[in-house]
Design an enzyme around this catalytic site. Sequence first.
Site, PDB file in Angstrom:
ATOM      1  N   HIS A 280       0.861  -1.192   0.000  1.00 33.83           N
ATOM      2  CA  HIS A 280       0.000   0.000   0.000  1.00 33.83           C
ATOM      3  C   HIS A 280       0.891   1.234   0.000  1.00 33.83           C
ATOM      4  CE1 HIS A 280      -3.770   2.204   1.044  1.00 33.83           C
ATOM      5  NE2 HIS A 280      -2.938   3.025   1.655  1.00 33.83           N
TER       6      HIS A 280
ATOM      7  N   ASP B  89      -2.074 -10.166   1.008  1.00 37.59           N
ATOM      8  CA  ASP B  89      -1.248  -9.282   0.175  1.00 37.59           C
ATOM      9  C   ASP B  89      -2.164  -8.545  -0.800  1.00 37.59           C
ATOM     10  OD1 ASP B  89       0.769  -7.980  -1.104  1.00 37.59           O
ATOM     11  OD2 ASP B  89       1.683  -9.766  -2.002  1.00 37.59           O
TER      12      ASP B  89
ATOM     13  N   GLU C 162       0.618  -1.801   4.477  1.00 35.52           N
ATOM     14  CA  GLU C 162       1.207  -0.458   4.483  1.00 35.52           C
ATOM     15  C   GLU C 162       2.424  -0.374   5.404  1.00 35.52           C
ATOM     16  OE1 GLU C 162      -0.169   4.182   4.462  1.00 35.52           O
ATOM     17  OE2 GLU C 162      -1.286   2.818   5.782  1.00 35.52           O
TER      18      GLU C 162
END
Length: 602
Positions: free
Chosen positions: A511, A559, A568
């Site tokens: 992310h 994932d 993230e």
Amino acid sequence: MPPTTTESQKNPVTYMHTVSEAGRLLPSSSRWNSIALDFKLTPKSSISYESIPSKYPKSVDCNLVITDKKHFHIFIIVAVAILFAIIGLALLLHFLPQKHNHQDSSINLKLAINQALTFYDAQKSGNYPRNSSVKYRGDSGLQDGNSAKTNLIGGYYDSGNNIKFTFTTAYTMSLLSWTAMEYQTKFADIDELDHVRDIIKWGTDYLLKVFITSTGSNLTLYSQVGSTISTNNEANDINCWQRPEDMSYGRPVSVCDGSATDLAGEIVAALSAASMVFKEDKDYSGKLVQAAESLFEVVTKEDPKKQGTYTNVDACGKQARMLYNSSSYKDELAWGATWLFLATKNTDYLANATEYFLSAKNDETMLDKGVFYWNNKLNAVAVLLAGIRYFRDPGFPYEDVLKLSSNSTHSFLCSYLFKKYMSRTPGGLVLPKPDNGPLLQYAATASFLSKLYSDYIEHLKVSGASCETDKFSVGTLRDFASSQVNYILGQNPMKMSYLVGYGDNFPVQVHHRSASIPWDKRHYNCNDGKTWLNSKKPNPQVLLGAMVGGPDTNDNFIDQRSNQRFTEPTIASNAGLVAALIALQDPSSNSHDLKNSLWEWT
């Protein structure tokens, strides 16, 4: 153990001068700092697992009794022979290559450290360095600060978004500076010392811009650049998926006053710690510590009724509240004062640090016990104060609080080591805060503090310590520290390395805006970015060295780019990983004497 008053009256004790770890000659009348000899043969008890130091840490009770001169002469001859044998063995071990069995040989810590540091190169904002190894980044945020009529160019983007948070930036620089001081030789051994210093300086250069101390008690702090809250559905750093180089939406600045006590304390810690990293550059080091002292003076003179957390005031922290809501400020004051003392050796700051530490301990909640992360530095302060007790030896009137810091350290270390205190995932990841956010950040700092403290007590020539009914050794601490890092680097049920780029199996849908949008010299707007956010394909760029959020409490990992809970990374969590990795990195075979720049011992 030292004799009781009754025993002392029966057997007079002779006190002899000793020299403290700090190099200070200690008075012979001091029970605290003396070697007590009452001439009997053996110590009354083993010191292996006693509190470190014990009530009289520099006292040795020798209990020597002579009953037969002939046997005594034989004893002396045998003792001398044994002494020479020990010296010979010690010299042999010193010059032989040292082996460290606590780390799995399949784990390449040197590579992991290089990668984890490289992540910060990908997070830089401002005029981007042309010699950077990260080739998919460029100049960005060059208008930052304009809305507040100030210059806030530079610093680091916090995570996968394009926001710059002063709070987490300062925490990150504090932690990286700490590791650079504790493990300077190790960083130098693997040619990463200049790299980590560059990362720290990029951060501290920015931190010097985020506050203004004027004459009197007025203070202005800039807590954030960028927005999390959208008005009228306008584009911002959360709802727009766009590279920082392409940003065209507004970048508001959050402004605080002297009531942002926690934010000021964190900045003080960062500047003070970094001043020691750059002590060879006297001008820059002096600039950092002078700024830290000035900020500390202003914020601590604030009316106690106004002191508080920066996210409690809308103008200052409303924008940060949803991501980094600060729950206390006393731990940051203790953190900042401790680093100021270490940087300046001014005992006024030690008095401040111990006072704030006591107050913060009294306010500590069960939710944050045993946790070291961006929102709670109390356990890190405990370790530092314990180090001050062991290696700086300030004595009266700080000893009671410093002893409390040692006991507190032992307590939270036991919580890591024994499952009856703290739960773990089935795969072995420790869970200091199982219900709160990404889990790897807590395991990384737990690993760092455990390995660091094992180094402290090993330097004291003590084999272990205890907490209430439990005992732990240097080896136990190091095994635990290694187990957490090994888990992060792939030894887990998913067989997944949570450090991007490390190993053969790592997250590919991180992310992260810069990593997920192609670097192809084209401009992409917010609508274009949605294509990449929702794409099922791997990121076109590998965000080398980013530690993602990690698995859930059952070791499961998704994932998926849109699921930031798992994928993230943040600059704060990566700092904990860097700390754990360098702590566990074995010194090179040429480094017989590891220099510790913080405590000035080898």
